[in-house]
Design an enzyme around this catalytic site. Structure first.
Site, PDB file in Angstrom:
ATOM      1  N   GLN A 177      39.184  21.068 -90.727  1.00  0.00           N
ATOM      2  CA  GLN A 177      39.625  21.317 -89.358  1.00  0.00           C
ATOM      3  C   GLN A 177      39.304  22.720 -88.856  1.00  0.00           C
ATOM      4  OE1 GLN A 177      40.722  19.072 -87.326  1.00  0.00           O
ATOM      5  NE2 GLN A 177      40.927  17.415 -88.800  1.00  0.00           N
ATOM      6  N   SER A 194      33.663  18.610 -93.115  1.00  0.00           N
ATOM      7  CA  SER A 194      33.113  17.339 -92.651  1.00  0.00           C
ATOM      8  C   SER A 194      32.509  17.508 -91.264  1.00  0.00           C
ATOM      9  CB  SER A 194      34.218  16.274 -92.621  1.00  0.00           C
ATOM     10  OG  SER A 194      33.706  15.009 -92.306  1.00  0.00           O
ATOM     11  N   HIS A 196      31.662  15.545 -88.766  1.00  0.00           N
ATOM     12  CA  HIS A 196      32.124  14.867 -87.551  1.00  0.00           C
ATOM     13  C   HIS A 196      33.380  15.507 -86.966  1.00  0.00           C
ATOM     14  CE1 HIS A 196      34.669  12.773 -90.524  1.00  0.00           C
ATOM     15  NE2 HIS A 196      35.472  12.512 -89.515  1.00  0.00           N
ATOM     16  N   CYS A 323      55.194   3.429 -86.983  1.00  0.00           N
ATOM     17  CA  CYS A 323      54.909   2.201 -86.240  1.00  0.00           C
ATOM     18  C   CYS A 323      53.469   2.135 -85.752  1.00  0.00           C
ATOM     19  CB  CYS A 323      55.883   2.057 -85.077  1.00  0.00           C
ATOM     20  SG  CYS A 323      56.384   3.607 -84.345  1.00  0.00           S
TER      21      CYS A 323
END
Length: 472
Positions: A177, A194, A196, A323
């Site tokens: 990040q 990373s 992407h 959820c």
């Protein structure tokens, strides 16, 4: 449609698109071959490695391209653990690491190794002293992300790296990040990232292993990428990923403070959301954080329903609520922090986000939350809780009540608790029966927000009984 989920995958940067198309024409050959096309591909690969290494803060010969950031984490951890097997078999990591780290920890433990998990505070940050205390004689590797992928909190990497070096224990930093915003400081041993996450194409990871770090690649060895990432790599994607990093660094050096601009937009979200939406908890460190990411949780809201409402309004965001996951358990990051998980929203702004889009999001959010709460029977105008110091509801007081929320998912158990807390006298208790894993996290978090006392969890025939004592 504004896309606000760059922490998952940033949109392809224009520089990446141009570099990718050019490399498809020039970089398709095997860079290991000596003929003209192979030499041309090798030049592209070498240039990409130099650019990526400069952005990361290591030497080109220390950097390996991998098929993904996850692959880089796995290869880095297994390589160090195997090389240090005679020193010790204990892995140390923070409680909020990416699942890629946690999955290796599970495999390591299953193979006979030991794991020490370092807790974090309510902002999601580890204490330097807590990591130092875990650097015993049998510690083989420490893993610490540079900044958290869910709440944006930056970790004390430079300080921990100094302690690890003094103790002779390598430090692996997951910098997925933070790499877009600058090199990771400190004497780290291994670093992963990373593409992407910074606007490069998917399918490219970085693994940097500094000289002097004992490392034993696992699996069949290959002549490519120092034996750390076998197989014919996706050279056009590698070239595109490195081109974006080079462009981002050049822009920063040239005075284009995109981090500062996005940080201002995030600061506005952090300040305005609690003003616009009642019963909201903004989580993560307010100062030591990523510039483009903010996370908040909304009481009495189903996270999946809220994401659908925002999607219908044209905004793409993500969530750590149980959820919204297939496991029906809250995010391990939010759980480790002890903060509210229901109605969780993560906003992560990509490069170039317009201020007008942020303002429209702030306009849309209150109605989206109100709509979801209305479906759960939460009054639209008045909160379901009694404000501290207000008169109690004129109903017969009971010393204790039991709320049966078995079989009902978040946020229903918390809503039912909030509806009845005023029906018991100060000092009385409400016991919530729930078999939803989120209740174990969200009921204590609700108590902290409402200045009520969370007594604890008791066994029940089904699920668990969560006891709350009314204080106000």
């Amino acid at each position: 449609m504004p896309y606000f989920d760059a922490a998952s995958a940033a949109p392809l940067h224009p520089v990446a698109r141009e570099a990718l198309l050019a490399a498809l024409d020039e970089g398709w050959a095997d860079p290991a071959r000596l003929y003209r096309e192979g030499r041309r591909a090798r030049l592209l690969l070498d240039a990409a490695r130099e650019a990526a290494a400069d952005a990361v803060g290591c030497r080109p010969d220390e950097l390996t391209f991998t098929p993904s950031g996850t692959h880089a984490v796995h290869s880095g951890m297994f390589g160090v653990l195997a090389a240090r097997r005679r020193v010790g078999r204990r892995l140390v990591h923070s409680a909020v690491e990416h699942s890629a780290v946690l999955h290796v920890a599970e495999v390591h433990a299953a193979a006979g190794g030991t794991v020490t998990e370092v807790p974090v505070d309510r902002t999601g940050r580890v204490a330097r002293a807590a990591v130092a205390d875990a650097l015993g004689g049998d510690a083989a590797l420490v893993c610490l992300q540079s900044a958290n992928h869910e709440v944006g909190t930056a970790q004390p990497v430079e300080e921990v790296a100094a302690d690890c070096r003094e103790a002779g224990v390598p430090l692996l930093v997951d910098a997925a990040q933070s790499v877009p915003w600058g090199p990771v400081p400190g004497a780290w041993s291994v670093l992963t990232a990373s593409a992407h996450k910074w606007g490069g194409p998917p399918g490219v990871g970085l693994l940097a292993v500094r000289k002097g770090t004992r490392f034993a690649p696992q699996g069949p060895l290959d002549e490519r990428e120092s034996g750390r990432s076998p197989g014919f790599g996706n050279l056009p994607a590698v070239v595109a990923a490195a081109a974006v990093l080079r462009a981002l660094r050049a822009a920063a050096v040239g005075g284009a403070d995109e981090a500062g601009r996005l940080g201002g937009l995030v600061e506005r979200i952090r300040a305005r959301v609690p003003e616009l939406v009642p019963d909201v908890e903004v989580v993560g460190d307010p100062v030591r954080r990523l510039p483009h990411l903010v996370t908040f949780s909304c009481l009495y809201v189903d996270g999946e329903a809220l994401l659908h409402e925002l999607d219908r309004a044209g905004f793409s965001v993500s969530s750590g609520s149980s959820c919204t996951s297939s496991t029906l358990t809250p995010s391990h990051v939010l759980r480790a922090m002890g903060v509210l998980s229901e109605g969780n929203v993560r906003v992560s702004l990509p490069y170039g986000t317009e201020a007008a889009d942020v303002e429209r999001f702030l306009t849309v959010l209150p109605e989206a939350v109100r709509s979801v709460r209305e479906r759960f029977g939460v009054p639209a105008e008045e909160p379901v809780h009694r404000a501290a110091g207000a008169a109690a509801v004129a109903e017969p007081a009971a010393p204790g009540l039991v709320v049966d929320a078995l079989g009902r998912r978040c946020p229903v158990p918390v809503i039912e608790l909030a509806k009845v807390i005023d029906r018991v006298p100060v000092g009385g208790t409400v016991t919530v029966l729930s078999d939803d894993a989120a209740a174990r996290q969200d009921i204590p978090a609700w108590c902290a927000m409402r200045e009520q006392e969370y007594v604890g969890e008791e066994p029940a025939e089904r699920g668990a009984a969560y006891v709350v004592r009314r204080r106000v």
